[in-house]
Scaffold this motif. Structure first.
Motif, short mmCIF file in Angstrom:
data_model
loop_
_atom_site.label_atom_id
_atom_site.label_comp_id
_atom_site.label_asym_id
_atom_site.label_seq_id
_atom_site.Cartn_x
_atom_site.Cartn_y
_atom_site.Cartn_z
N ASP A 82 27.71 39.43 46.34
CA ASP A 82 28.95 40.03 45.76
C ASP A 82 29.77 39.05 45.05
N THR A 96 35.02 45.05 42.60
CA THR A 96 36.45 45.51 43.40
C THR A 96 37.62 45.34 42.45
N ALA A 130 42.70 45.07 45.77
CA ALA A 130 42.00 45.66 46.64
C ALA A 130 41.30 44.91 47.76
N PHE A 137 32.67 40.06 43.73
CA PHE A 137 33.84 40.97 43.81
C PHE A 137 34.22 41.48 42.31
N PRO A 193 37.62 44.36 49.39
CA PRO A 193 36.22 44.81 49.02
C PRO A 193 35.90 45.61 50.59
N ARG A 194 35.08 46.74 50.09
CA ARG A 194 34.45 47.61 50.95
C ARG A 194 33.74 47.05 52.27
N GLN A 254 43.01 40.26 49.86
CA GLN A 254 42.66 41.08 48.63
C GLN A 254 42.15 40.25 47.39
#
Length: 283
Positions: free
Chosen positions: A90, A95, A99, A92, A101-102, A111
């Motif tokens: 990832d 994203t 936000a 990001f 990241p899930r 964030q």
């Protein structure tokens, strides 16, 4: 003939001639001649003593002067190789700015942000916050991890001491401040606040403890790339291609989860950002 002796002879010849032509001055000229000769002799003796001293230094403890000029520089290798099977990756990019990241969870907050002068997106780690991946990212017995850290600060000491390592579970209810408490198995502490000891490595699982020499303070406002390779109980870690750890850091622990903790607090607006995370495994 030695150059000092030759100089004395050349200088003395006119004085001898003068002594022969002027008997009344022979005694004073003779004294002057003896004075010149004594001075030159002293210089020759001092030269011999200096040379003997150099030779004594050259053979001190059986070593030559070449060895005393300094040790040759040693260049180590970078033998890290990412595992071929991608388990998680990832940067990001997917994203949204602002936000979380899930796949990540934390006891604090974080964030995704962008940073002027540094391409891509980064996960900003709030103070007193520990971040872990979800349960589905339990790590196998053999794996590799790579990621980038971007410490932002006016001075390095404002970053205090962020750390990263492995825990025995994926709970994100507690702040992990070391490599032994609250389920932590081991940790590498980046001591930005301490100019005398820049890195601390500790394993609660194996009892390993060390302070490798690495200047983390030089990485304020500069990307620090981290590479980790785990094979069973053995863990190797490189900071920007410099190996700081190669030792037993686990005790046959069945569960291993990666974590990263921001410092307890930042000073003067400092921040620690995480980016470009890659976890690999083997078939």
């Amino acid at each position: 003939m030695h150059k000092f002796t030759l100089a004395a002879t050349v200088f003395a010849l006119p004085l001898l001639a003068l002594a022969a032509s002027s008997p009344c001055h022979a005694q004073s000229i003779g004294s002057l001649l003896h004075s010149v000769t004594d001075t030159v002799t002293q210089k020759v003796q001092q030269k011999i003593q200096d040379k003997a001293g150099e030779q004594a230094d050259a053979t001190l403890n059986g070593h030559s002067t070449t060895a005393r000029r300094g040790m040759p520089r040693i260049t180590g290798g970078f033998d890290f190789s990412p595992a071929p099977v991608s388990l998680y990756q990832d940067d990001f990019a997917a994203t949204a700015i602002g936000a979380m990241p899930r796949p990540w969870k934390t006891n604090g907050s974080g964030q995704v942000v962008s940073v002027q002068g540094f391409p891509g997106k980064w996960l900003e780690l709030s103070g007193s916050s520990t971040f872990k991946l979800s349960r589905e990212h339990r790590l196998p017995d053999r794996f590799t991890i790579e990621f980038d850290l971007l410490p932002l600060a006016e001075t390095p000491s404002d970053l205090n001491n962020p750390l990263f390592g492995f825990a025995g579970d994926d709970r994100a209810t507690d702040y992990l401040s070391d490599g032994v408490n609250d389920g932590a198995l081991n940790a590498i502490d980046l001591l930005f606040f301490n100019a005398g000891s820049d890195v601390s490595v500790y394993s609660g699982a194996s009892g390993f403890n060390s302070n490798p020499d690495f200047n983390v303070q030089g990485y304020a406002n500069r990307i620090l790339h981290v590479s980790i390779a785990v094979d069973g109980n053995r863990e190797r870690v490189w900071l920007d291609r410099t190996k700081i750890l190669d030792s037993r850091m686990f005790q046959n622990n069945p569960s291993r989860y990666f974590f990263i903790s921001a410092p307890m607090k930042y000073d003067h607006g400092a921040k620690l950002l995480l980016g470009n995370v890659r976890i690999g495994g083997y078939k």
